[in-house]
Design a protein around this motif. Structure first.
Motif, mmCIF file in Angstrom:
data_model
loop_
_atom_site.group_PDB
_atom_site.id
_atom_site.type_symbol
_atom_site.label_atom_id
_atom_site.label_comp_id
_atom_site.label_asym_id
_atom_site.label_seq_id
_atom_site.Cartn_x
_atom_site.Cartn_y
_atom_site.Cartn_z
ATOM 1 N N SER A 154 50.887 37.958 32.168
ATOM 2 C CA SER A 154 51.201 36.419 31.486
ATOM 3 C C SER A 154 51.900 35.708 32.374
ATOM 4 O O SER A 154 51.539 34.485 32.079
ATOM 5 C CB SER A 154 51.406 37.216 30.203
ATOM 6 N N HIS A 157 43.840 35.937 29.268
ATOM 7 C CA HIS A 157 44.637 35.048 30.413
ATOM 8 C C HIS A 157 46.079 36.111 30.725
ATOM 9 O O HIS A 157 46.509 35.883 30.472
ATOM 10 C CB HIS A 157 44.633 34.257 30.248
ATOM 11 N N GLY A 158 46.148 36.970 29.234
ATOM 12 C CA GLY A 158 47.900 37.498 28.661
ATOM 13 C C GLY A 158 47.977 36.934 27.491
ATOM 14 O O GLY A 158 46.743 36.113 27.085
ATOM 15 N N GLU A 177 38.059 34.677 34.450
ATOM 16 C CA GLU A 177 38.617 36.122 34.991
ATOM 17 C C GLU A 177 37.469 35.690 35.659
ATOM 18 O O GLU A 177 35.656 36.046 34.783
ATOM 19 C CB GLU A 177 38.473 37.347 33.569
ATOM 20 N N ASP A 217 41.344 35.124 37.308
ATOM 21 C CA ASP A 217 42.415 35.570 36.518
ATOM 22 C C ASP A 217 42.529 36.787 37.180
ATOM 23 O O ASP A 217 41.057 37.585 36.550
ATOM 24 C CB ASP A 217 42.279 35.033 35.980
ATOM 25 N N VAL A 226 43.699 40.194 37.521
ATOM 26 C CA VAL A 226 44.897 40.978 37.352
ATOM 27 C C VAL A 226 44.178 42.000 37.039
ATOM 28 O O VAL A 226 45.142 42.999 37.115
ATOM 29 C CB VAL A 226 45.534 40.192 35.021
HETATM 30 C C1 LIG Z 1 42.902 39.519 33.058
HETATM 31 C C2 LIG Z 1 44.188 40.014 32.263
HETATM 32 N N1 LIG Z 1 44.699 38.442 32.484
HETATM 33 C C3 LIG Z 1 46.409 39.456 32.631
HETATM 34 C C4 LIG Z 1 46.675 40.007 31.340
HETATM 35 C C5 LIG Z 1 48.186 40.228 31.512
HETATM 36 O O1 LIG Z 1 49.301 41.002 31.575
HETATM 37 P P1 LIG Z 1 50.333 41.180 31.458
HETATM 38 O O2 LIG Z 1 49.735 42.241 30.363
HETATM 39 O O3 LIG Z 1 50.576 41.703 32.786
HETATM 40 O O4 LIG Z 1 50.849 40.114 30.883
HETATM 41 C C6 LIG Z 1 45.521 40.875 31.541
HETATM 42 C C7 LIG Z 1 46.084 41.478 30.679
HETATM 43 O O5 LIG Z 1 45.434 43.008 30.210
HETATM 44 C C8 LIG Z 1 44.412 41.107 32.050
HETATM 45 O O6 LIG Z 1 43.276 41.515 31.458
#
Ligand SMILES: Cc1ncc(COP(=O)(O)O)c(C=O)c1O
Length: 437
Positions: free
Chosen positions: A118, A145-146, A209, A239, A241
Protein backbone atom coordinates in the motif's frame (compact mmCIF):
# COMPACT_ATOMS: atom_id res chain seq x y z
CA UNK A 1 -20.35 -29.99 9.21
CA UNK A 2 -18.81 -27.20 11.30
CA UNK A 3 -15.15 -27.57 12.27
CA UNK A 4 -14.75 -28.88 15.81
CA UNK A 5 -12.36 -26.87 17.96
CA UNK A 6 -10.76 -27.93 21.22
CA UNK A 7 -10.81 -25.59 24.24
CA UNK A 8 -7.51 -23.88 23.50
CA UNK A 9 -8.44 -23.33 19.85
CA UNK A 10 -11.93 -22.03 20.69
CA UNK A 11 -10.47 -19.73 23.35
CA UNK A 12 -8.22 -18.16 20.70
CA UNK A 13 -11.20 -17.61 18.41
CA UNK A 14 -13.16 -16.05 21.29
CA UNK A 15 -10.25 -13.75 22.17
CA UNK A 16 -10.00 -12.66 18.54
CA UNK A 17 -13.69 -11.74 18.71
CA UNK A 18 -13.03 -9.77 21.88
CA UNK A 19 -9.87 -7.94 20.90
CA UNK A 20 -10.26 -7.30 17.15
CA UNK A 21 -13.14 -5.29 15.71
CA UNK A 22 -15.25 -7.88 13.94
CA UNK A 23 -12.91 -10.58 15.23
CA UNK A 24 -10.54 -9.72 12.40
CA UNK A 25 -7.23 -7.92 11.87
CA UNK A 26 -8.67 -6.57 8.63
CA UNK A 27 -7.85 -9.54 6.45
CA UNK A 28 -11.29 -11.08 6.44
CA UNK A 29 -13.31 -12.49 9.34
CA UNK A 30 -12.95 -16.09 10.40
CA UNK A 31 -15.84 -18.20 9.15
CA UNK A 32 -17.75 -19.06 12.35
CA UNK A 33 -18.35 -22.60 11.10
CA UNK A 34 -15.24 -23.50 9.14
CA UNK A 35 -12.67 -20.93 10.21
CA UNK A 36 -9.53 -21.82 12.11
CA UNK A 37 -6.60 -20.08 13.68
CA UNK A 38 -3.25 -20.75 12.01
CA UNK A 39 -0.56 -21.82 14.44
CA UNK A 40 2.17 -22.79 11.99
CA UNK A 41 3.06 -23.41 8.37
CA UNK A 42 5.46 -25.79 6.71
CA UNK A 43 5.94 -26.27 2.99
CA UNK A 44 2.58 -26.24 1.21
CA UNK A 45 0.57 -26.70 4.42
CA UNK A 46 -0.65 -24.62 7.34
CA UNK A 47 -1.66 -26.11 10.68
CA UNK A 48 -4.21 -25.13 13.28
CA UNK A 49 -3.39 -25.15 17.02
CA UNK A 50 -4.61 -28.76 17.16
CA UNK A 51 -2.14 -29.89 14.51
CA UNK A 52 -4.70 -30.34 11.72
CA UNK A 53 -3.32 -29.58 8.25
CA UNK A 54 -4.69 -27.56 5.34
CA UNK A 55 -3.17 -27.52 1.89
CA UNK A 56 -2.45 -23.85 1.40
CA UNK A 57 -3.49 -21.92 -1.72
CA UNK A 58 -3.62 -18.66 0.23
CA UNK A 59 0.15 -18.50 0.84
CA UNK A 60 -0.12 -15.54 3.19
CA UNK A 61 -1.99 -13.72 0.39
CA UNK A 62 0.88 -14.29 -1.99
CA UNK A 63 4.34 -13.81 -0.47
CA UNK A 64 5.05 -17.47 0.32
CA UNK A 65 5.84 -18.59 -3.22
CA UNK A 66 8.48 -20.98 -1.87
CA UNK A 67 6.03 -22.38 0.69
CA UNK A 68 6.31 -21.91 4.45
CA UNK A 69 9.63 -22.18 6.26
CA UNK A 70 11.77 -22.69 3.17
CA UNK A 71 15.17 -23.78 4.56
CA UNK A 72 17.19 -21.20 2.59
CA UNK A 73 14.96 -18.35 3.74
CA UNK A 74 14.97 -19.55 7.35
CA UNK A 75 18.77 -19.82 7.28
CA UNK A 76 19.17 -16.32 5.81
CA UNK A 77 16.87 -14.86 8.48
CA UNK A 78 18.69 -16.73 11.28
CA UNK A 79 22.02 -15.42 10.06
CA UNK A 80 20.72 -11.87 9.95
CA UNK A 81 19.09 -12.13 13.41
CA UNK A 82 22.52 -12.54 14.96
CA UNK A 83 23.65 -9.34 13.27
CA UNK A 84 20.79 -7.08 14.28
CA UNK A 85 17.13 -6.44 13.61
CA UNK A 86 16.77 -2.94 12.23
CA UNK A 87 18.99 0.11 11.86
CA UNK A 88 16.97 2.81 10.05
CA UNK A 89 20.06 3.88 8.11
CA UNK A 90 21.33 1.95 5.07
CA UNK A 91 22.24 -1.67 5.60
CA UNK A 92 24.12 -4.16 3.44
CA UNK A 93 21.20 -6.52 2.80
CA UNK A 94 18.91 -3.73 1.60
CA UNK A 95 21.56 -2.55 -0.87
CA UNK A 96 22.14 -6.08 -2.17
CA UNK A 97 18.41 -6.60 -2.60
CA UNK A 98 18.08 -3.29 -4.49
CA UNK A 99 20.77 -4.47 -6.88
CA UNK A 100 18.91 -7.76 -7.40
CA UNK A 101 15.64 -5.92 -8.10
CA UNK A 102 17.32 -3.62 -10.64
CA UNK A 103 18.90 -6.62 -12.37
CA UNK A 104 15.51 -8.34 -12.50
CA UNK A 105 12.93 -5.76 -13.50
CA UNK A 106 13.01 -4.01 -16.87
CA UNK A 107 11.80 -0.63 -15.54
CA UNK A 108 13.88 -0.66 -12.37
CA UNK A 109 16.94 1.55 -12.37
CA UNK A 110 16.45 2.68 -8.78
CA UNK A 111 14.59 1.51 -5.69
CA UNK A 112 12.95 3.09 -2.64
CA UNK A 113 11.77 0.71 0.06
CA UNK A 114 8.57 0.79 2.06
CA UNK A 115 7.15 -1.80 4.44
CA UNK A 116 3.88 -2.57 2.61
CA UNK A 117 2.53 -2.69 -0.91
CA UNK A 118 0.00 0.00 0.00
CA UNK A 119 2.79 2.40 0.86
CA UNK A 120 4.60 1.49 -2.34
CA UNK A 121 1.63 2.47 -4.54
CA UNK A 122 0.98 5.53 -2.35
CA UNK A 123 4.53 6.80 -2.92
CA UNK A 124 4.56 5.81 -6.59
CA UNK A 125 1.52 8.04 -7.06
CA UNK A 126 3.05 10.89 -5.04
CA UNK A 127 6.22 10.59 -7.10
CA UNK A 128 4.28 10.66 -10.37
CA UNK A 129 2.27 13.71 -9.27
CA UNK A 130 5.50 15.50 -8.38
CA UNK A 131 7.10 14.47 -11.69
CA UNK A 132 4.18 15.67 -13.79
CA UNK A 133 3.24 18.64 -11.61
CA UNK A 134 -0.44 17.65 -11.65
CA UNK A 135 -2.81 15.94 -9.22
CA UNK A 136 -5.23 13.61 -11.01
CA UNK A 137 -4.58 9.93 -11.47
CA UNK A 138 -6.33 7.38 -13.63
CA UNK A 139 -6.93 3.94 -12.22
CA UNK A 140 -8.97 1.00 -13.46
CA UNK A 141 -12.34 -0.11 -12.14
CA UNK A 142 -12.07 -3.05 -9.76
CA UNK A 143 -8.28 -2.67 -9.51
CA UNK A 144 -6.71 -2.86 -6.07
CA UNK A 145 -3.59 -0.95 -5.07
CA UNK A 146 -3.75 -1.28 -1.30
CA UNK A 147 -5.89 0.44 1.26
CA UNK A 148 -4.86 4.11 1.17
CA UNK A 149 -7.33 6.80 0.15
CA UNK A 150 -6.21 7.26 -3.47
CA UNK A 151 -6.08 3.49 -4.04
CA UNK A 152 -9.50 2.66 -2.68
CA UNK A 153 -11.50 4.28 -5.45
CA UNK A 154 -13.94 2.13 -7.43
CA UNK A 155 -12.51 -1.03 -5.94
CA UNK A 156 -14.36 -4.34 -6.05
CA UNK A 157 -17.86 -4.11 -4.65
CA UNK A 158 -18.32 -0.34 -4.77
CA UNK A 159 -21.38 0.92 -6.64
CA UNK A 160 -20.80 1.31 -10.36
CA UNK A 161 -20.72 4.80 -11.81
CA UNK A 162 -20.46 5.91 -15.42
CA UNK A 163 -16.81 6.16 -16.52
CA UNK A 164 -14.70 8.03 -15.63
CA UNK A 165 -16.44 8.94 -12.35
CA UNK A 166 -14.89 7.28 -9.30
CA UNK A 167 -16.67 6.06 -6.20
CA UNK A 168 -15.02 5.90 -2.79
CA UNK A 169 -14.47 2.27 -1.84
CA UNK A 170 -14.33 2.83 1.91
CA UNK A 171 -15.98 4.88 4.58
CA UNK A 172 -13.75 7.67 5.81
CA UNK A 173 -12.15 8.61 2.49
CA UNK A 174 -12.57 12.35 1.89
CA UNK A 175 -15.31 13.04 -0.67
CA UNK A 176 -13.04 15.63 -2.24
CA UNK A 177 -10.70 12.87 -3.39
CA UNK A 178 -13.34 11.80 -5.92
CA UNK A 179 -12.25 14.93 -7.81
CA UNK A 180 -8.70 13.62 -8.05
CA UNK A 181 -9.23 10.18 -9.60
CA UNK A 182 -10.59 9.04 -12.97
CA UNK A 183 -11.79 5.50 -13.62
CA UNK A 184 -11.42 3.47 -16.82
CA UNK A 185 -12.34 -0.12 -17.70
CA UNK A 186 -9.42 -2.58 -17.61
CA UNK A 187 -9.18 -4.50 -20.90
CA UNK A 188 -11.32 -2.02 -22.83
CA UNK A 189 -8.77 -0.06 -24.80
CA UNK A 190 -11.37 1.87 -26.75
CA UNK A 191 -13.02 3.41 -23.70
CA UNK A 192 -9.69 3.86 -21.93
CA UNK A 193 -8.35 5.72 -24.96
CA UNK A 194 -11.40 7.98 -25.06
CA UNK A 195 -10.99 8.84 -21.36
CA UNK A 196 -7.26 9.54 -21.63
CA UNK A 197 -7.74 11.54 -24.84
CA UNK A 198 -10.38 13.68 -23.11
CA UNK A 199 -8.47 14.20 -19.84
CA UNK A 200 -4.76 13.90 -20.65
CA UNK A 201 -4.05 17.54 -19.81
CA UNK A 202 -5.26 17.12 -16.21
CA UNK A 203 -3.69 13.72 -15.57
CA UNK A 204 -0.55 13.12 -13.52
CA UNK A 205 -0.30 9.36 -14.04
CA UNK A 206 -1.96 6.09 -14.95
CA UNK A 207 -1.73 3.21 -12.49
CA UNK A 208 -2.68 -0.33 -13.44
CA UNK A 209 -2.33 -3.85 -12.19
CA UNK A 210 -0.93 -5.37 -15.40
CA UNK A 211 -2.86 -8.52 -14.44
CA UNK A 212 -5.86 -7.01 -12.68
CA UNK A 213 -6.90 -9.19 -9.73
CA UNK A 214 -7.17 -12.39 -11.80
CA UNK A 215 -7.99 -10.80 -15.18
CA UNK A 216 -5.37 -11.43 -17.84
CA UNK A 217 -4.73 -8.41 -20.08
CA UNK A 218 -6.20 -8.96 -23.55
CA UNK A 219 -3.79 -8.76 -26.48
CA UNK A 220 -2.77 -5.17 -27.10
CA UNK A 221 -4.32 -3.64 -23.96
CA UNK A 222 -1.15 -2.94 -21.99
CA UNK A 223 0.68 -1.96 -25.19
CA UNK A 224 -2.17 0.45 -25.98
CA UNK A 225 -2.04 2.04 -22.53
CA UNK A 226 1.75 2.34 -22.84
CA UNK A 227 1.40 4.05 -26.24
CA UNK A 228 -1.19 6.50 -24.91
CA UNK A 229 0.80 7.40 -21.82
CA UNK A 230 3.90 7.88 -23.99
CA UNK A 231 1.94 10.07 -26.39
CA UNK A 232 0.84 12.41 -23.60
CA UNK A 233 3.97 12.19 -21.43
CA UNK A 234 2.12 10.57 -18.53
CA UNK A 235 4.04 8.34 -16.12
CA UNK A 236 2.75 4.77 -16.34
CA UNK A 237 2.83 2.84 -13.06
CA UNK A 238 2.53 -0.94 -13.00
CA UNK A 239 1.38 -2.20 -9.63
CA UNK A 240 3.39 -5.41 -9.47
CA UNK A 241 2.82 -6.15 -5.79
CA UNK A 242 1.21 -9.44 -6.85
CA UNK A 243 2.95 -10.14 -10.18
CA UNK A 244 6.51 -9.05 -9.33
CA UNK A 245 8.83 -12.10 -9.27
CA UNK A 246 5.76 -14.33 -9.78
CA UNK A 247 4.86 -14.33 -13.47
CA UNK A 248 8.51 -14.12 -14.45
CA UNK A 249 11.67 -13.13 -12.59
CA UNK A 250 11.17 -9.67 -14.13
CA UNK A 251 7.48 -9.60 -13.21
CA UNK A 252 4.48 -8.95 -15.45
CA UNK A 253 6.49 -6.35 -17.36
CA UNK A 254 8.79 -9.12 -18.55
CA UNK A 255 5.96 -11.65 -18.96
CA UNK A 256 3.73 -9.35 -21.03
CA UNK A 257 6.58 -7.43 -22.66
CA UNK A 258 5.50 -3.90 -21.70
CA UNK A 259 7.77 -1.66 -19.63
CA UNK A 260 6.24 1.01 -17.38
CA UNK A 261 8.03 4.06 -15.96
CA UNK A 262 7.47 3.15 -12.32
CA UNK A 263 6.35 0.02 -10.51
CA UNK A 264 5.42 -1.08 -7.04
CA UNK A 265 6.64 -4.44 -5.78
CA UNK A 266 5.84 -6.25 -2.54
CA UNK A 267 4.81 -9.69 -1.27
CA UNK A 268 7.49 -12.05 -2.77
CA UNK A 269 10.29 -9.47 -2.67
CA UNK A 270 10.20 -9.48 1.14
CA UNK A 271 10.24 -13.28 1.39
CA UNK A 272 7.28 -13.25 3.79
CA UNK A 273 8.51 -10.27 5.81
CA UNK A 274 7.26 -6.66 5.66
CA UNK A 275 9.11 -5.16 2.72
CA UNK A 276 7.92 -3.55 -0.50
CA UNK A 277 9.31 -0.92 -2.85
CA UNK A 278 8.74 1.75 -5.44
CA UNK A 279 11.05 1.10 -8.35
CA UNK A 280 11.52 2.91 -11.62
CA UNK A 281 13.51 4.68 -14.23
CA UNK A 282 15.94 7.25 -12.80
CA UNK A 283 14.16 10.11 -14.55
CA UNK A 284 10.88 9.23 -12.79
CA UNK A 285 12.54 8.60 -9.42
CA UNK A 286 14.25 12.00 -9.56
CA UNK A 287 11.54 13.93 -7.61
CA UNK A 288 12.74 12.07 -4.50
CA UNK A 289 15.87 14.24 -4.69
CA UNK A 290 15.26 17.05 -7.19
CA UNK A 291 13.17 19.96 -5.88
CA UNK A 292 10.04 20.96 -7.79
CA UNK A 293 9.01 24.53 -8.65
CA UNK A 294 8.09 25.13 -4.98
CA UNK A 295 11.49 23.89 -3.86
CA UNK A 296 10.14 20.62 -2.48
CA UNK A 297 11.20 17.03 -2.98
CA UNK A 298 8.94 14.00 -2.49
CA UNK A 299 8.90 13.19 1.21
CA UNK A 300 9.20 9.50 1.95
CA UNK A 301 10.53 8.00 5.15
CA UNK A 302 9.67 4.89 7.14
CA UNK A 303 11.12 3.38 10.31
CA UNK A 304 11.41 -0.11 8.85
CA UNK A 305 12.18 0.77 5.21
CA UNK A 306 14.67 -1.76 3.84
CA UNK A 307 14.61 -3.75 7.05
CA UNK A 308 17.63 -6.10 6.96
CA UNK A 309 15.77 -9.23 8.09
CA UNK A 310 13.13 -8.74 5.41
CA UNK A 311 15.82 -7.91 2.85
CA UNK A 312 17.76 -11.07 3.77
CA UNK A 313 14.57 -13.14 3.37
CA UNK A 314 13.87 -11.43 0.04
CA UNK A 315 17.39 -12.09 -1.23
CA UNK A 316 17.15 -15.78 -0.29
CA UNK A 317 13.73 -16.04 -1.97
CA UNK A 318 15.02 -14.48 -5.18
CA UNK A 319 18.04 -16.80 -5.14
CA UNK A 320 15.74 -19.84 -5.08
CA UNK A 321 13.49 -18.38 -7.77
CA UNK A 322 16.50 -17.86 -10.06
CA UNK A 323 17.20 -21.60 -10.12
CA UNK A 324 16.52 -23.14 -13.51
CA UNK A 325 13.00 -24.44 -14.00
CA UNK A 326 11.29 -22.40 -11.25
CA UNK A 327 9.03 -20.36 -13.53
CA UNK A 328 8.38 -23.28 -15.88
CA UNK A 329 7.11 -25.24 -12.88
CA UNK A 330 4.97 -22.35 -11.56
CA UNK A 331 3.35 -21.83 -14.96
CA UNK A 332 2.86 -25.54 -15.61
CA UNK A 333 1.16 -26.11 -12.25
CA UNK A 334 -0.99 -23.01 -12.70
CA UNK A 335 -2.12 -24.29 -16.07
CA UNK A 336 -2.81 -27.75 -14.65
CA UNK A 337 -4.91 -26.40 -11.77
CA UNK A 338 -6.92 -24.15 -14.10
CA UNK A 339 -7.56 -27.08 -16.45
CA UNK A 340 -8.53 -29.37 -13.56
CA UNK A 341 -10.95 -26.83 -12.21
CA UNK A 342 -12.49 -26.17 -15.64
CA UNK A 343 -12.95 -29.90 -16.18
CA UNK A 344 -14.63 -30.18 -12.78
CA UNK A 345 -17.07 -27.42 -13.67
CA UNK A 346 -17.98 -29.16 -16.93
CA UNK A 347 -18.25 -32.62 -15.34
CA UNK A 348 -20.72 -31.35 -12.78
CA UNK A 349 -22.61 -29.23 -15.29
CA UNK A 350 -21.96 -26.06 -13.28
CA UNK A 351 -21.78 -22.81 -15.25
CA UNK A 352 -18.55 -20.94 -14.66
CA UNK A 353 -15.15 -19.79 -15.76
CA UNK A 354 -11.66 -20.36 -14.49
CA UNK A 355 -9.53 -17.30 -15.03
CA UNK A 356 -5.92 -16.47 -14.24
CA UNK A 357 -2.39 -16.69 -15.54
CA UNK A 358 0.91 -18.09 -14.26
CA UNK A 359 0.57 -19.50 -10.75
CA UNK A 360 -2.76 -17.73 -10.05
CA UNK A 361 -6.27 -19.05 -10.61
CA UNK A 362 -9.79 -17.92 -9.82
CA UNK A 363 -13.21 -19.40 -10.25
CA UNK A 364 -16.09 -17.23 -11.43
CA UNK A 365 -19.54 -18.79 -11.31
CA UNK A 366 -21.46 -17.11 -14.13
CA UNK A 367 -23.09 -17.99 -17.42
CA UNK A 368 -20.64 -16.19 -19.70
CA UNK A 369 -18.33 -17.67 -22.31
CA UNK A 370 -15.46 -15.48 -21.20
CA UNK A 371 -14.52 -12.94 -18.54
CA UNK A 372 -12.27 -10.03 -19.49
CA UNK A 373 -13.42 -6.90 -17.67
CA UNK A 374 -14.30 -6.13 -14.09
CA UNK A 375 -17.96 -5.72 -15.10
CA UNK A 376 -17.89 -9.25 -16.58
CA UNK A 377 -17.35 -10.49 -13.03
CA UNK A 378 -20.33 -8.71 -11.49
CA UNK A 379 -22.84 -11.50 -12.11
CA UNK A 380 -20.57 -13.97 -10.27
CA UNK A 381 -22.85 -16.21 -8.18
CA UNK A 382 -21.48 -15.57 -4.69
CA UNK A 383 -23.71 -18.23 -3.10
CA UNK A 384 -22.16 -20.93 -5.26
CA UNK A 385 -18.73 -19.49 -4.53
CA UNK A 386 -19.37 -19.67 -0.79
CA UNK A 387 -20.59 -23.27 -1.00
CA UNK A 388 -17.50 -24.21 -3.03
CA UNK A 389 -15.04 -22.53 -0.68
CA UNK A 390 -16.73 -23.83 2.48
CA UNK A 391 -16.41 -27.31 1.00
CA UNK A 392 -12.70 -26.71 0.29
CA UNK A 393 -12.15 -25.72 3.91
CA UNK A 394 -14.07 -28.73 5.14
CA UNK A 395 -11.91 -30.96 2.98
CA UNK A 396 -8.55 -29.57 4.03
CA UNK A 397 -7.87 -26.84 1.46
CA UNK A 398 -7.26 -23.22 2.40
CA UNK A 399 -7.93 -20.68 -0.35
CA UNK A 400 -9.35 -17.18 -0.34
CA UNK A 401 -12.80 -16.80 -1.85
CA UNK A 402 -11.16 -15.04 -4.79
CA UNK A 403 -7.65 -15.78 -6.06
CA UNK A 404 -5.71 -18.97 -5.48
CA UNK A 405 -1.91 -18.79 -5.29
CA UNK A 406 0.38 -21.68 -6.20
CA UNK A 407 3.83 -22.22 -4.71
CA UNK A 408 6.95 -24.02 -5.88
CA UNK A 409 6.40 -26.65 -3.20
CA UNK A 410 2.92 -27.78 -4.23
CA UNK A 411 3.80 -31.35 -5.19
CA UNK A 412 2.19 -33.61 -7.78
CA UNK A 413 0.65 -35.50 -4.87
CA UNK A 414 -0.80 -32.25 -3.52
CA UNK A 415 -2.27 -31.55 -6.94
CA UNK A 416 -3.89 -34.94 -7.05
CA UNK A 417 -5.47 -34.35 -3.65
CA UNK A 418 -6.56 -30.92 -4.86
CA UNK A 419 -8.29 -32.39 -7.91
CA UNK A 420 -10.24 -34.77 -5.68
CA UNK A 421 -11.29 -32.00 -3.31
CA UNK A 422 -12.30 -29.72 -6.22
CA UNK A 423 -14.49 -32.57 -7.43
CA UNK A 424 -16.15 -33.00 -4.02
CA UNK A 425 -16.65 -29.25 -3.62
CA UNK A 426 -18.13 -28.89 -7.09
CA UNK A 427 -20.49 -31.76 -6.35
CA UNK A 428 -21.77 -29.69 -3.40
CA UNK A 429 -22.32 -26.71 -5.69
CA UNK A 430 -24.14 -28.88 -8.25
CA UNK A 431 -26.29 -30.41 -5.49
CA UNK A 432 -27.24 -27.00 -4.14
CA UNK A 433 -28.01 -25.73 -7.69
CA UNK A 434 -30.52 -28.51 -8.26
CA UNK A 435 -32.07 -27.99 -4.83
CA UNK A 436 -30.39 -31.14 -3.50
CA UNK A 437 -32.04 -33.43 -6.14
C1 LIG B 1 -2.00 -5.36 -6.58
C2 LIG B 1 -1.83 -4.99 -5.14
N1 LIG B 1 -1.31 -3.79 -4.84
C3 LIG B 1 -1.11 -3.41 -3.56
C4 LIG B 1 -1.44 -4.24 -2.52
C5 LIG B 1 -1.22 -3.79 -1.10
O1 LIG B 1 -0.18 -4.47 -0.51
P1 LIG B 1 -0.11 -4.59 1.09
O2 LIG B 1 -1.23 -5.50 1.50
O3 LIG B 1 1.25 -5.13 1.34
O4 LIG B 1 -0.28 -3.21 1.62
C6 LIG B 1 -1.97 -5.50 -2.78
C7 LIG B 1 -2.34 -6.40 -1.68
O5 LIG B 1 -2.84 -7.47 -1.85
C8 LIG B 1 -2.20 -5.88 -4.14
O6 LIG B 1 -2.76 -7.05 -4.43
Amino acid sequence: MPLSRNRHHQALVDKAQQYFPGGSNGNGPLSPEHGFVIASGQGAHVYDPEGRAWLDYLLGSGPMILGHGHPEVVEAVREQLDKGTTFFFLNDKAIELAEAIVEAMPCAEQVRYTSTGSEATFFALRLARAYRGRDKILKFEGGYHGSHDYAMMSTEGTPIRPYPQPRRGSAGIPKSLENEVLIAPFNDLEQTTAIIEAHHDELAAVIVEPFQRALTPVAGFLQGVRALTDKYGLPLIFDEVVTGFRFAYGGAQEHYGVTPDLASVGKIVGGGYPLAAVVGKKEFMAPFVTPDADGMVVGQVGTLNGNPIAAAAGLATLRVLRQPGSYERLHAVGQQVREQLTATLREHGVAGQVIGDGPIFQLIFNERDSVHTYRDTLDHDTDKNRIFHDALLQNGILKSASKGYISLVHSDEDLEETAQVFDKAMAEVAKASTGGQ
